[in-house]
Design a protein around this motif. Structure first.
Motif, PDB file in Angstrom:
ATOM      1  N   ILE A  15      15.608  -2.911 -28.826  1.00 41.44           N
ATOM      2  CA  ILE A  15      16.919  -2.473 -28.326  1.00 41.44           C
ATOM      3  C   ILE A  15      17.657  -1.690 -29.408  1.00 41.44           C
ATOM      4  O   ILE A  15      18.249  -0.637 -29.147  1.00 41.44           O
ATOM      5  N   SER A  16      17.602  -2.171 -30.625  1.00 44.35           N
ATOM      6  CA  SER A  16      18.266  -1.496 -31.742  1.00 44.35           C
ATOM      7  C   SER A  16      17.698  -0.098 -31.968  1.00 44.35           C
ATOM      8  O   SER A  16      18.445   0.874 -32.124  1.00 44.35           O
ATOM      9  N   ILE A  17      16.379   0.022 -31.989  1.00 43.35           N
ATOM     10  CA  ILE A  17      15.736   1.323 -32.214  1.00 43.35           C
ATOM     11  C   ILE A  17      16.055   2.283 -31.064  1.00 43.35           C
ATOM     12  O   ILE A  17      16.399   3.448 -31.295  1.00 43.35           O
ATOM     13  N   LEU A  18      15.950   1.794 -29.837  1.00 44.32           N
ATOM     14  CA  LEU A  18      16.215   2.651 -28.676  1.00 44.32           C
ATOM     15  C   LEU A  18      17.677   3.089 -28.624  1.00 44.32           C
ATOM     16  O   LEU A  18      17.978   4.217 -28.241  1.00 44.32           O
ATOM     17  N   THR A  19      18.577   2.215 -29.031  1.00 43.90           N
ATOM     18  CA  THR A  19      19.998   2.575 -29.070  1.00 43.90           C
ATOM     19  C   THR A  19      20.212   3.722 -30.048  1.00 43.90           C
ATOM     20  O   THR A  19      20.978   4.649 -29.778  1.00 43.90           O
ATOM     21  N   GLY A  20      19.506   3.671 -31.183  1.00 42.14           N
ATOM     22  CA  GLY A  20      19.585   4.765 -32.145  1.00 42.14           C
ATOM     23  C   GLY A  20      19.104   6.079 -31.561  1.00 42.14           C
ATOM     24  O   GLY A  20      19.695   7.136 -31.802  1.00 42.14           O
ATOM     25  N   ILE A  21      18.030   6.027 -30.772  1.00 43.83           N
ATOM     26  CA  ILE A  21      17.501   7.244 -30.142  1.00 43.83           C
ATOM     27  C   ILE A  21      18.492   7.785 -29.113  1.00 43.83           C
ATOM     28  O   ILE A  21      18.751   8.987 -29.054  1.00 43.83           O
ATOM     29  N   VAL A  22      19.059   6.888 -28.302  1.00 47.96           N
ATOM     30  CA  VAL A  22      20.014   7.302 -27.269  1.00 47.96           C
ATOM     31  C   VAL A  22      21.229   7.985 -27.902  1.00 47.96           C
ATOM     32  O   VAL A  22      21.759   8.956 -27.363  1.00 47.96           O
ATOM     33  N   ASN A  23      21.647   7.524 -29.069  1.00 44.37           N
ATOM     34  CA  ASN A  23      22.832   8.075 -29.743  1.00 44.37           C
ATOM     35  C   ASN A  23      22.526   9.249 -30.659  1.00 44.37           C
ATOM     36  O   ASN A  23      23.443   9.807 -31.266  1.00 44.37           O
TER      37      ASN A  23
END
Length: 89
Positions: A15-23
């Motif tokens: 979730i943390s890594i994907l949140t970084g990608i989304v942002n």
């Protein structure tokens, strides 16, 4: 991350890594959208951990080969995919 990382720790890290990608505005919109879809699956409290992982893998798999994806994002997507593939019910 240790080899013995719990399922919950793996989900939190994904979730943390994907949140970084989304942002990350350097990542194309279609890739950020797929990462956001994967996040929706990972955060769904009604699903078991294995189903969350399988749904997120499905959402990320087709874009993981996108030729327009920046290398840093591709590496992070592959990291998430390999992490999620170890999660089973």
């Amino acid at each position: 991350m240790s080899i013995q990382a719990s399922t919950e720790e793996k989900l939190k890290m994904a979730i943390s890594i994907l949140t970084g990608i989304v942002n990350d505005t350097a990542v194309p919109r279609n890739i950020r959208r797929a990462a956001a879809n994967a996040l929706t699956y990972l955060r769904d409290p009604k699903l078991s951990a294995g189903v969350k992982a399988a749904n997120a893998i499905s959402a990320l798999d087709e874009i993981s080969q996108d030729p327009n994806m920046p290398f840093h994002a591709r590496t992070r997507i592959w990291q998430v995919l390999s992490m999620l593939e170890t999660i089973r019910d």
